[in-house]
Design an enzyme around this catalytic site. Structure first.
Site, PDB file in Angstrom:
ATOM      1  N   HIS A   1      75.407  67.924  64.843  1.00  0.00           N
ATOM      2  CA  HIS A   1      76.675  68.045  64.754  1.00  0.00           C
ATOM      3  C   HIS A   1      76.918  69.440  64.762  1.00  0.00           C
ATOM      4  O   HIS A   1      77.164  70.153  63.509  1.00  0.00           O
ATOM      5  CB  HIS A   1      77.570  67.269  63.914  1.00  0.00           C
ATOM      6  CG  HIS A   1      79.272  67.667  63.809  1.00  0.00           C
ATOM      7  ND1 HIS A   1      79.839  66.694  63.275  1.00  0.00           N
ATOM      8  CD2 HIS A   1      79.742  68.349  64.300  1.00  0.00           C
ATOM      9  CE1 HIS A   1      81.252  66.988  63.331  1.00  0.00           C
ATOM     10  NE2 HIS A   1      81.158  68.073  64.015  1.00  0.00           N
TER      11      HIS A   1
ATOM     12  N   HIS B   1      84.580  63.132  67.463  1.00  0.00           N
ATOM     13  CA  HIS B   1      84.965  63.284  65.931  1.00  0.00           C
ATOM     14  C   HIS B   1      86.052  62.315  65.765  1.00  0.00           C
ATOM     15  O   HIS B   1      87.039  62.070  66.532  1.00  0.00           O
ATOM     16  CB  HIS B   1      85.747  64.686  65.959  1.00  0.00           C
ATOM     17  CG  HIS B   1      84.726  65.964  66.113  1.00  0.00           C
ATOM     18  ND1 HIS B   1      83.805  65.840  66.991  1.00  0.00           N
ATOM     19  CD2 HIS B   1      84.870  66.834  65.097  1.00  0.00           C
ATOM     20  CE1 HIS B   1      83.372  67.092  66.689  1.00  0.00           C
ATOM     21  NE2 HIS B   1      83.743  67.780  65.595  1.00  0.00           N
TER      22      HIS B   1
ATOM     23  N   GLU C   1      87.791  62.644  60.173  1.00  0.00           N
ATOM     24  CA  GLU C   1      87.764  63.908  59.379  1.00  0.00           C
ATOM     25  C   GLU C   1      89.178  64.058  58.733  1.00  0.00           C
ATOM     26  O   GLU C   1      88.899  64.134  57.552  1.00  0.00           O
ATOM     27  CB  GLU C   1      87.489  64.883  60.448  1.00  0.00           C
ATOM     28  CG  GLU C   1      87.284  66.429  59.765  1.00  0.00           C
ATOM     29  CD  GLU C   1      87.067  67.404  60.946  1.00  0.00           C
ATOM     30  OE1 GLU C   1      87.345  67.165  62.288  1.00  0.00           O
ATOM     31  OE2 GLU C   1      86.583  68.640  60.354  1.00  0.00           O
TER      32      GLU C   1
ATOM     33  N   ASP D   1      78.210  71.844  61.520  1.00  0.00           N
ATOM     34  CA  ASP D   1      79.461  71.866  62.207  1.00  0.00           C
ATOM     35  C   ASP D   1      79.997  73.561  62.709  1.00  0.00           C
ATOM     36  O   ASP D   1      79.634  73.314  63.978  1.00  0.00           O
ATOM     37  CB  ASP D   1      80.532  71.352  61.322  1.00  0.00           C
ATOM     38  CG  ASP D   1      81.791  70.783  61.906  1.00  0.00           C
ATOM     39  OD1 ASP D   1      81.844  70.915  63.075  1.00  0.00           O
ATOM     40  OD2 ASP D   1      82.801  70.629  61.401  1.00  0.00           O
ATOM     41  N   ASP D   2      80.164  74.383  62.130  1.00  0.00           N
ATOM     42  CA  ASP D   2      80.572  75.557  62.482  1.00  0.00           C
ATOM     43  C   ASP D   2      80.127  76.547  61.531  1.00  0.00           C
ATOM     44  O   ASP D   2      80.874  77.137  60.746  1.00  0.00           O
ATOM     45  CB  ASP D   2      82.072  75.764  62.628  1.00  0.00           C
ATOM     46  CG  ASP D   2      82.900  74.638  63.704  1.00  0.00           C
ATOM     47  OD1 ASP D   2      82.729  74.890  64.923  1.00  0.00           O
ATOM     48  OD2 ASP D   2      83.195  73.835  63.095  1.00  0.00           O
TER      49      ASP D   2
HETATM   50  N1  ADE Z   1      85.935  72.094  66.529  1.00  0.00           N
HETATM   51  C1  ADE Z   1      85.061  72.778  65.892  1.00  0.00           C
HETATM   52  N2  ADE Z   1      84.879  72.262  64.853  1.00  0.00           N
HETATM   53  C2  ADE Z   1      85.694  71.304  64.615  1.00  0.00           C
HETATM   54  C3  ADE Z   1      85.852  70.390  63.686  1.00  0.00           C
HETATM   55  N3  ADE Z   1      85.210  70.376  62.425  1.00  0.00           N
HETATM   56  N4  ADE Z   1      86.777  69.261  63.753  1.00  0.00           N
HETATM   57  C4  ADE Z   1      87.342  69.272  64.941  1.00  0.00           C
HETATM   58  N5  ADE Z   1      87.128  69.982  65.941  1.00  0.00           N
HETATM   59  C5  ADE Z   1      86.531  71.000  65.771  1.00  0.00           C
HETATM   60 ZN    ZN Z   2      82.793  69.285  64.554  1.00  0.00          ZN
END
Ligand code: ADE
Ligand code: ZN
Length: 330
Positions: free
Chosen positions: A14, A194, A197, A275-276
């Protein structure tokens, strides 16, 4: 524990490539493309990275991605992620990319996918890291727009393994994308999304029953509904959990309250992911380190999490088994 985590072979399932955009590289690419960004120093950028919710983050994330114009920009972004992964003993990655973030600005689908794919090829050659690409639809846009993206992807089908669904979750349930997911599956793409969340357990039910997903990104809110937990276990579907993302976006207020251990105890199959990472304060190993520390996870727990990362990847069975055998030696 830090060196134990470092030594574990692992996969990342992810990861948004646009979310790996470190400020240093952002400045460099903005300069060569002569694009103004609203920050002057790296400190200013980092200061802007405090978020109250998912939307807060997404606004900054799309702004950052707007400096990516040329194939080389996408190559540099992706290759830089692989360089960081190689030193963390990452063996395989399944990378999400958001074509619409770029095609909306006039960058062609071909430019995006060629830049990313060339970096994947070089990472395999130089580091031995394997990878798959997951094309994610932006759920704040319409299903019609997702169909345009699906059609643009067809000439590059051999480079894409799966389709995903990301961006603003609340108010954009999986069912909004029922038809485009059906069409994507017909084209041979594996469906994932996703869900859960910020959205409630109902979003996860829809991802399962309407989209037929084979993996769920995040899925934290599955714990709201024990029948849903049972169903996810019955279908043997993994949840790709992202600890540092969860605390950064206030999905979880404190790492000590993270539901990961509870998920494992209930029998859910979970993996650890970043994730990011450029926005949430750490790459993959840092996620393992911080969740281990907060929840007092054992070495056996960590190995199980890494095993899941291969087991629930989209790799072929015999390649999965090779990775799992290596983990059995630890
Ligand atoms: N795009 C990038 N990171 C995300 C996340 N955590 N949730 C939804 N969209 C995303
Ligand atoms: Zn994500």
């Amino acid at each position: 524990m830090k060196s134990f985590i470092q030594n574990i072979p692992k996969a990342e399932l992810h990861l948004h490539i646009e979310g790996t955009f470190e400020p240093e590289l952002m400045f460099k690419i903005a300069k060569r493309n002569q694009i103004d960004i609203p920050f002057k120093t790296i400190e200013e950028v980092k200061k802007a990275y405090t978020f109250d919710c998912l939307q807060d983050f997404l606004d900054i994330y799309y702004q950052g991605a707007s400096v990516l114009i040329k194939e080389k920009d996408f190559y540099d972004l992706t290759y830089s992620y692989f360089q960081k992964s190689a030193i963390q003993n990452v063996r395989h990655v399944e990378i999400m990319f958001d074509p619409q973030t770029h095609t909306e600005r006039g960058v062609s689908f071909e430019t995006v996918i060629n830049g990313i794919s060339k970096a994947c090829y070089d990472a395999k050659k130089n580091y031995g890291i394997t990878s798959f690409l997951i094309m994610s639809f932006l759920r704040h846009l319409t299903e019609e727009e997702a169909f345009i993206t699906l059609n643009q992807s067809i000439p590059f089908k051999d480079k894409i393994k799966a389709v995903g669904l990301d961006s603003s979750e609340k108010g954009n349930p999986p069912s909004k994308f029922k038809n485009v997911f059906k069409a994507a599956v017909k084209e041979g793409y594996i469906p994932i999304a996703h869900a859960g969340e910020e959205g409630d357990a109902g979003y996860i039910w829809e991802a399962l029953d309407v989209l037929g997903v084979q993996r769920i990104d995040h899925g934290n809110n599955a714990l709201q509904d024990l029948n849903l937990v049972k169903e996810i276990i019955k279908r043997d579907i993994a949840l790709t959990v992202c600890p540092l993302s969860n605390t950064a976006l206030q999905v979880v207020k404190n790492m000590k309250n993270h539901p990961l251990k509870k998920m494992m105890e209930l029998g859910l199959k979970v993996t650890i992911n970043s994730d990011d990472p450029a926005y949430f304060g750490g790459h993959l190993n840092q996620n393992y380190i911080e969740i281990q520390r907060a929840l007092d996870l054992t070495k056996k727990d960590l190995i199980n999490l890494a095993k899941n990362s291969f087991k629930y990847s989209f790799l072929d069975k015999n390649i999965k088994n090779k990775h799992l055998e290596e983990l059995n030696q630890l």
